[in-house]
Write a protein that holds these residues in place. Structure first.
Motif, PDB file in Angstrom:
ATOM      1  N   THR A 154      -7.276  14.678   5.174  1.00 39.40           N
ATOM      2  CA  THR A 154      -7.931  13.981   4.071  1.00 39.40           C
ATOM      3  C   THR A 154      -6.894  13.079   3.424  1.00 39.40           C
ATOM      4  O   THR A 154      -5.780  13.522   3.142  1.00 39.40           O
ATOM      5  CB  THR A 154      -8.497  14.968   3.039  1.00 39.40           C
ATOM      6  N   TRP A 155      -7.241  11.817   3.188  1.00 42.53           N
ATOM      7  CA  TRP A 155      -6.235  10.861   2.746  1.00 42.53           C
ATOM      8  C   TRP A 155      -6.816   9.924   1.689  1.00 42.53           C
ATOM      9  O   TRP A 155      -8.030   9.764   1.559  1.00 42.53           O
ATOM     10  CB  TRP A 155      -5.713  10.041   3.927  1.00 42.53           C
ATOM     11  N   PHE A 156      -5.901   9.325   0.932  1.00 43.70           N
ATOM     12  CA  PHE A 156      -6.275   8.213   0.051  1.00 43.70           C
ATOM     13  C   PHE A 156      -5.157   7.192   0.068  1.00 43.70           C
ATOM     14  O   PHE A 156      -4.006   7.506   0.370  1.00 43.70           O
ATOM     15  CB  PHE A 156      -6.573   8.695  -1.379  1.00 43.70           C
ATOM     16  N   GLU A 157      -5.511   5.955  -0.252  1.00 44.96           N
ATOM     17  CA  GLU A 157      -4.548   4.862  -0.322  1.00 44.96           C
ATOM     18  C   GLU A 157      -4.718   4.110  -1.631  1.00 44.96           C
ATOM     19  O   GLU A 157      -5.820   4.016  -2.177  1.00 44.96           O
ATOM     20  CB  GLU A 157      -4.741   3.898   0.859  1.00 44.96           C
ATOM     21  N   MET A 158      -3.614   3.562  -2.119  1.00 48.60           N
ATOM     22  CA  MET A 158      -3.618   2.749  -3.330  1.00 48.60           C
ATOM     23  C   MET A 158      -2.806   1.489  -3.092  1.00 48.60           C
ATOM     24  O   MET A 158      -1.764   1.516  -2.428  1.00 48.60           O
ATOM     25  CB  MET A 158      -3.023   3.525  -4.510  1.00 48.60           C
ATOM     26  N   ARG A 159      -3.295   0.385  -3.653  1.00 47.79           N
ATOM     27  CA  ARG A 159      -2.528  -0.848  -3.623  1.00 47.79           C
ATOM     28  C   ARG A 159      -1.359  -0.729  -4.585  1.00 47.79           C
ATOM     29  O   ARG A 159      -1.481  -0.174  -5.652  1.00 47.79           O
ATOM     30  CB  ARG A 159      -3.409  -2.033  -4.026  1.00 47.79           C
ATOM     31  N   VAL A 160      -0.229  -1.293  -4.186  1.00 44.46           N
ATOM     32  CA  VAL A 160       0.949  -1.215  -5.040  1.00 44.46           C
ATOM     33  C   VAL A 160       1.469  -2.589  -5.452  1.00 44.46           C
ATOM     34  O   VAL A 160       2.292  -2.706  -6.335  1.00 44.46           O
ATOM     35  CB  VAL A 160       2.083  -0.414  -4.367  1.00 44.46           C
ATOM     36  N   SER A 161       1.003  -3.645  -4.825  1.00 44.81           N
ATOM     37  CA  SER A 161       1.580  -4.961  -5.088  1.00 44.81           C
ATOM     38  C   SER A 161       1.260  -5.462  -6.486  1.00 44.81           C
ATOM     39  O   SER A 161       2.040  -6.196  -7.087  1.00 44.81           O
ATOM     40  CB  SER A 161       1.058  -5.972  -4.069  1.00 44.81           C
ATOM     41  N   ASP A 162       0.097  -5.061  -7.041  1.00 47.85           N
ATOM     42  CA  ASP A 162      -0.302  -5.593  -8.347  1.00 47.85           C
ATOM     43  C   ASP A 162      -0.242  -4.531  -9.433  1.00 47.85           C
ATOM     44  O   ASP A 162      -0.873  -4.661 -10.455  1.00 47.85           O
ATOM     45  CB  ASP A 162      -1.723  -6.159  -8.272  1.00 47.85           C
ATOM     46  N   ARG A 163       0.543  -3.442  -9.229  1.00 43.20           N
ATOM     47  CA  ARG A 163       0.617  -2.397 -10.239  1.00 43.20           C
ATOM     48  C   ARG A 163       1.997  -2.367 -10.852  1.00 43.20           C
ATOM     49  O   ARG A 163       2.953  -2.779 -10.242  1.00 43.20           O
ATOM     50  CB  ARG A 163       0.290  -1.038  -9.605  1.00 43.20           C
ATOM     51  N   TRP A 184       0.823  -1.206   0.000  1.00 42.05           N
ATOM     52  CA  TRP A 184       0.000   0.000   0.000  1.00 42.05           C
ATOM     53  C   TRP A 184       0.861   1.262   0.000  1.00 42.05           C
ATOM     54  O   TRP A 184       1.962   1.270   0.527  1.00 42.05           O
ATOM     55  CB  TRP A 184      -0.888   0.046   1.255  1.00 42.05           C
ATOM     56  N   MET A 185       0.323   2.312  -0.581  1.00 44.97           N
ATOM     57  CA  MET A 185       0.866   3.656  -0.412  1.00 44.97           C
ATOM     58  C   MET A 185      -0.267   4.560   0.049  1.00 44.97           C
ATOM     59  O   MET A 185      -1.432   4.332  -0.261  1.00 44.97           O
ATOM     60  CB  MET A 185       1.475   4.190  -1.697  1.00 44.97           C
ATOM     61  N   ARG A 186       0.086   5.589   0.820  1.00 40.88           N
ATOM     62  CA  ARG A 186      -0.907   6.488   1.407  1.00 40.88           C
ATOM     63  C   ARG A 186      -0.443   7.928   1.271  1.00 40.88           C
ATOM     64  O   ARG A 186       0.736   8.227   1.475  1.00 40.88           O
ATOM     65  CB  ARG A 186      -1.112   6.141   2.882  1.00 40.88           C
ATOM     66  N   VAL A 187      -1.369   8.815   0.925  1.00 42.99           N
ATOM     67  CA  VAL A 187      -1.101  10.249   0.829  1.00 42.99           C
ATOM     68  C   VAL A 187      -2.080  10.970   1.748  1.00 42.99           C
ATOM     69  O   VAL A 187      -3.281  10.675   1.741  1.00 42.99           O
ATOM     70  CB  VAL A 187      -1.258  10.756  -0.618  1.00 42.99           C
ATOM     71  N   GLU A 188      -1.568  11.916   2.540  1.00 41.30           N
ATOM     72  CA  GLU A 188      -2.388  12.677   3.470  1.00 41.30           C
ATOM     73  C   GLU A 188      -2.191  14.168   3.226  1.00 41.30           C
ATOM     74  O   GLU A 188      -1.063  14.630   3.041  1.00 41.30           O
ATOM     75  CB  GLU A 188      -1.989  12.361   4.917  1.00 41.30           C
ATOM     76  N   VAL A 189      -3.294  14.911   3.233  1.00 42.99           N
ATOM     77  CA  VAL A 189      -3.250  16.371   3.184  1.00 42.99           C
ATOM     78  C   VAL A 189      -3.979  16.887   4.420  1.00 42.99           C
ATOM     79  O   VAL A 189      -5.166  16.607   4.605  1.00 42.99           O
ATOM     80  CB  VAL A 189      -3.892  16.915   1.895  1.00 42.99           C
ATOM     81  N   ARG A 190      -3.265  17.598   5.268  1.00 38.56           N
ATOM     82  CA  ARG A 190      -3.834  18.101   6.524  1.00 38.56           C
ATOM     83  C   ARG A 190      -4.072  19.600   6.420  1.00 38.56           C
ATOM     84  O   ARG A 190      -3.246  20.340   5.881  1.00 38.56           O
ATOM     85  CB  ARG A 190      -2.888  17.809   7.695  1.00 38.56           C
ATOM     86  N   ASP A 191      -5.230  20.055   6.928  1.00 41.32           N
ATOM     87  CA  ASP A 191      -5.531  21.483   6.974  1.00 41.32           C
ATOM     88  C   ASP A 191      -6.253  21.784   8.283  1.00 41.32           C
ATOM     89  O   ASP A 191      -6.747  20.874   8.951  1.00 41.32           O
ATOM     90  CB  ASP A 191      -6.370  21.896   5.752  1.00 41.32           C
TER      91      ASP A 191
END
Length: 202
Positions: A193-202, A144-151
């Protein structure tokens, strides 16, 4: 972690993003109220024409991306603070590019999607929260990878219906469509606010 979103978008329904009442909405100097926030100069998302040439490609290593990393810091090591201005979207895009493409060595397609979604989250933070700065953080763990934007605003974005030809309000639609999971964590002061993406199958 409290999560402010429930469910996923129905494939044939479409959604768009809006902010809950009580959250100030900024209008850009050109009168723009939302839409593809901060996407000037990069290609549009899947489902839209990609015929026009972009001034910058998220999948090609860029000297300015390395300069942004040196100037602002590495969002994988600590939260990077950026001024809440429209031009910060370009900085955040380049930071995301260099992390996903060079540091994590993930696929060009995943890089492109990540850069697009980072731009949307940053655009929302700049346009809707009234913040002076926002924070960008990126993490990677097995699979997994995760990106967060905090405000500092506790106003919550929400999903609303969107039509195929709508040109504004598509930010959360894109986040929901392209990420594997996403949400909002309320903080004592503000939110992430965050999102995650799978990375193992990309």
């Amino acid at each position: 972690m409290p999560t402010a979103y429930a469910g996923r978008v129905v494939r044939d329904g479409g959604v768009r993003g809006a902010y809950s009442s009580g959250t100030a909405t900024k209008t850009a100097p050109d009168g723009h109220h939302g839409g593809m926030a901060g996407l000037e100069g990069i290609e549009q998302p899947r489902g839209h024409s990609r015929a026009s040439a972009a001034r910058w490609s998220p999948t090609v290593e860029d000297e300015q991306a390395l300069k942004a990393l040196e100037l602002f810091g590495n969002p994988t090591e600590r939260e990077v603070q950026l001024p809440s201005r429209p031009e910060s979207a370009a900085t955040a895009r380049r930071l995301a590019q260099v992390v996903v493409l060079r540091t994590w060595r993930l696929s060009p397609k995943l890089t492109e999607d990540t850069v697009l979604l980072v731009s949307e989250l940053v655009g929302n933070a700049v346009r809707h929260t009234g913040a002076r700065v926002f924070g960008l953080r990126m993490r990677c763990r097995p699979g997994w990878m995760r990106v967060e934007v905090r405000d500092p605003s506790r106003g919550l974005p929400c999903l609303m219906p969107v039509q195929e030809l709508d040109v504004s309000g598509r930010g959360l639609f894109l986040v929901d469509k392209l990420s594997d999971r996403w949400g909002v964590d309320l903080l004592p002061r503000g939110k992430t606010t965050w999102f995650e993406m799978r990375v193992s199958d990309r």
